[in-house]
Design an enzyme around this catalytic site. Sequence first.
Site, PDB file in Angstrom:
ATOM      1  N   GLN A 293       0.823  -1.205   0.000  1.00  8.82           N
ATOM      2  CA  GLN A 293       0.000   0.000   0.000  1.00  8.82           C
ATOM      3  C   GLN A 293       0.869   1.272   0.000  1.00  8.82           C
ATOM      4  OE1 GLN A 293      -0.416  -2.611   2.024  1.00  8.82           O
ATOM      5  NE2 GLN A 293      -2.499  -3.351   1.698  1.00  8.82           N
ATOM      6  N   GLY A 314       6.681 -14.328  -3.828  1.00  9.23           N
ATOM      7  CA  GLY A 314       6.150 -14.304  -2.466  1.00  9.23           C
ATOM      8  C   GLY A 314       4.914 -13.431  -2.378  1.00  9.23           C
ATOM      9  N   ARG A 566      -4.611   1.901  10.443  1.00  7.64           N
ATOM     10  CA  ARG A 566      -4.354   1.749  11.876  1.00  7.64           C
ATOM     11  C   ARG A 566      -3.348   0.612  11.994  1.00  7.64           C
ATOM     12  NH1 ARG A 566      -6.534  -1.917  15.573  1.00  7.64           N
ATOM     13  NH2 ARG A 566      -5.780  -1.392  17.666  1.00  7.64           N
ATOM     14  N   ALA A 567      -2.173   0.918  12.504  1.00  9.03           N
ATOM     15  CA  ALA A 567      -1.048  -0.010  12.420  1.00  9.03           C
ATOM     16  C   ALA A 567      -1.321  -1.319  13.151  1.00  9.03           C
ATOM     17  CB  ALA A 567       0.215   0.650  12.976  1.00  9.03           C
ATOM     18  N   ASP A 568      -0.942  -2.414  12.503  1.00  5.62           N
ATOM     19  CA  ASP A 568      -0.978  -3.737  13.136  1.00  5.62           C
ATOM     20  C   ASP A 568       0.407  -4.148  13.611  1.00  5.62           C
ATOM     21  OD1 ASP A 568       0.244  -5.752  10.864  1.00  5.62           O
ATOM     22  OD2 ASP A 568      -0.829  -4.081   9.964  1.00  5.62           O
ATOM     23  N   HIS A 602      -7.918  -1.922   9.425  1.00  8.62           N
ATOM     24  CA  HIS A 602      -7.683  -2.205  10.845  1.00  8.62           C
ATOM     25  C   HIS A 602      -8.327  -1.223  11.814  1.00  8.62           C
ATOM     26  CE1 HIS A 602      -3.663  -3.941   9.151  1.00  8.62           C
ATOM     27  NE2 HIS A 602      -4.686  -4.745   8.904  1.00  8.62           N
ATOM     28  N   GLU A 623      -8.575  -4.729   5.411  1.00 11.10           N
ATOM     29  CA  GLU A 623      -8.431  -5.767   6.423  1.00 11.10           C
ATOM     30  C   GLU A 623      -9.102  -5.266   7.696  1.00 11.10           C
ATOM     31  OE1 GLU A 623      -4.265  -8.044   5.231  1.00 11.10           O
ATOM     32  OE2 GLU A 623      -4.288  -6.656   6.927  1.00 11.10           O
ATOM     33  N   TYR A 626      -6.906  -6.647  13.319  1.00  8.75           N
ATOM     34  CA  TYR A 626      -6.345  -7.939  13.727  1.00  8.75           C
ATOM     35  C   TYR A 626      -6.626  -8.256  15.193  1.00  8.75           C
ATOM     36  CZ  TYR A 626      -3.231  -8.167   9.580  1.00  8.75           C
ATOM     37  OH  TYR A 626      -2.713  -8.248   8.318  1.00  8.75           O
TER      38      TYR A 626
END
Length: 725
Positions: A293, A314, A566-568, A602, A623, A626
């Site tokens: 992103q 990957g 929003r950081a995971d 998130h 997403e 988490y």
Amino acid sequence: MDIVAVPPRRSRNPRHRAAAGALVAAVVAAIGALGVPGAEAAETLLSQGAPAVASSSENPGVYAAPAAVDGDTGTRWSSAFADPQWLQVDLGASSTVTRVELNWEAAYARSFTIQTSVDGSTWTDATPATAGVVGVQSLAVSATARYVRMYGTERATVYGYSLWEFKVFGAAGTVPGGGSLGANVIVFDPSMSTASIQSQADTIFRQQESNQFGPQRYVLAFKPGTYNGLNIQVGFYTSVLGLGQNPQDTRINGDITVDAGWFQGNATQNFWRSVENLSLYPVSGADRWAVAQAAPFRRMDIHGDLNLAPAGYGWASGGFIADSRISGAEQQYSQQQWLTRNSIIGSSLNAVWNQAFIGVKGAPASSFPNPPYTTIGTTPVIREKPYLYQAGGAYQVFVPALQTNASGVTWANGNTPGTSVPLTQFYVAKPGDSAATINDALAQGLNLIFQPGIYHINQTITVTRANTLVMGLGYATIIPDGGVTAMQVADVDGVKISGLLFDAGTTTSANLLVIGPNGSSADHAANPTIVQDVFFRIGGAIAGRATNSLLVNSNNTLIDHIWAWRADHGTAGTVGWTVNTADTGLIVNGQNVTAYGLFVEHYQKYEVRWNGNGGRTYFLQNEQPYDPPSNASWRSGANGYAAYQVADGVTSHEAWAMGSYCYFNVNPQVHSDRGFEVPVTSGVKLHNVFTVSLGGVGVIDHVVNNTGGPAQGSATVPVTVVAFP
């Protein structure tokens, strides 16, 4: 308490007031001819017609605050019948204030002070307590401020405070336009040796390859001409761009590469990097751009293939291309999802879950979900992102024209249509500049460019002028301190905001970027405001907090590629359910707002909330958070929140190519009721939407409302809905 009878207010006959005003004006003119103590020959009246507000008004329809700064001695401001009261004027920019002149009506102040402020909230006395007099009163002041007010503490009558005129004199501040783009804009010239260019690029890449949350920011800029034998590897917070007017003006015989060796071949964290406005001839016939992103690929001319996967194929989770031409194949390979807009491609190879093409010549036919291509022939309305270039050795910013029902690139048959703005019409902000200085520049009528770097601000950056350009270079990062909103745009035409990263501060901000105040109602269809390559981060680098990231109140706004995250993961102490708190990534209240490329992840409640009619979304990657500790702690009365919610009262909305994923790794027993929540009405339509559980870690029970089965199981197979309703 004692009740004191108030005598009837004296006559409001406008003829009496006008006559009195004329008499006062005549007296003032006579005094002026003799000279007023404290006045300076070069002073300027700063306050006339400026925004004015007051603590109260005796009758807002007749005696409002603006009447005291309108230059008309027949109109006035009058307060409520109580102490204290104030009248405040906004000079629009930091100014040198030398004198204040008050023209009191019979209801004057027995005691008042003149106060000044740089931000409208913290005030300093510029005079001692002073007794007012009926008529004109002139007070010498020595201050530098944007805001000036009369603060009355004691009335001379039982009525309020009443001023025919409140005049502020002095010298308006000036902020210079133009100047250096800063030491972290590294400019290359074709006369430089390949070895020298490669060495500088390699040095920056070694620093930035894995520097995911560091403060360094860079631009690598190539002047027009031809460069041979280069492989420019692009790390975090690095932008590579050509300085020609069109991509063909700057040719690189070589590669511009993003791979994932730093992360063991996993490209899902290759964030915050970009490339723009170059013509590229890859050495092997294929360039590699394996990004996630916030990594836009714009105005690129690729003579060969473009491989979007890392070496070894990957995992990868991008991505965005616009206004680009790829003569060969756009090779998606392991990319989970991708949006390509207004481009030309030779072909497309492979698809995983959600590959969307909007206004792309050469795109594959729509075939979602097998293969998962969503193809729409034209883009209904768009303006390509403004970009930096050089003309005659001087920097300019080119502003592409607004297009409707467009496809392909803007530059294939000559110059991109649009207009140029010289750098001298921009204030070039530098790390360490205050928000007050930036606001002064904007109030002066300058556009705004941020040099690469980090900007802490303690007051809102306010954009009030139509058609203002606000640009960040090298992922310039704005951090609001003290819970302020980082940037607010007025409900005006044609503001263009691009290339910025808003990083929430440690005190909760209500919003990070606001387009239009609440209740905005103007029609901007002919010249919409646009937000492009603007990114939002809550946590990761610092333990940031913000209730919402982007709020859109203005009608017809265009959103062209955002990532609200929003950081995971991040540096120690910056991530956790109660640490980097954030409800929502995007709220849309405006009518007829169009979004291309929403990446929103998130957040802890509805991640996108759409309240306005006529909205359109082309592509969403989401997403869900988490880290809900449990369903009970996430939400009472329901299991979680949908990623994308259209409000119940909306009657017209349409969206294409949207996916919501879950990975509830803190508690894999957590369920989310659905990915998408919309009213069931014929005017609200969703096309090609899906949910998926990543590795079976958690469950999303439905796709849209109660339609679509559960996304679950370790096979990571999407559950799709081609059309709803």
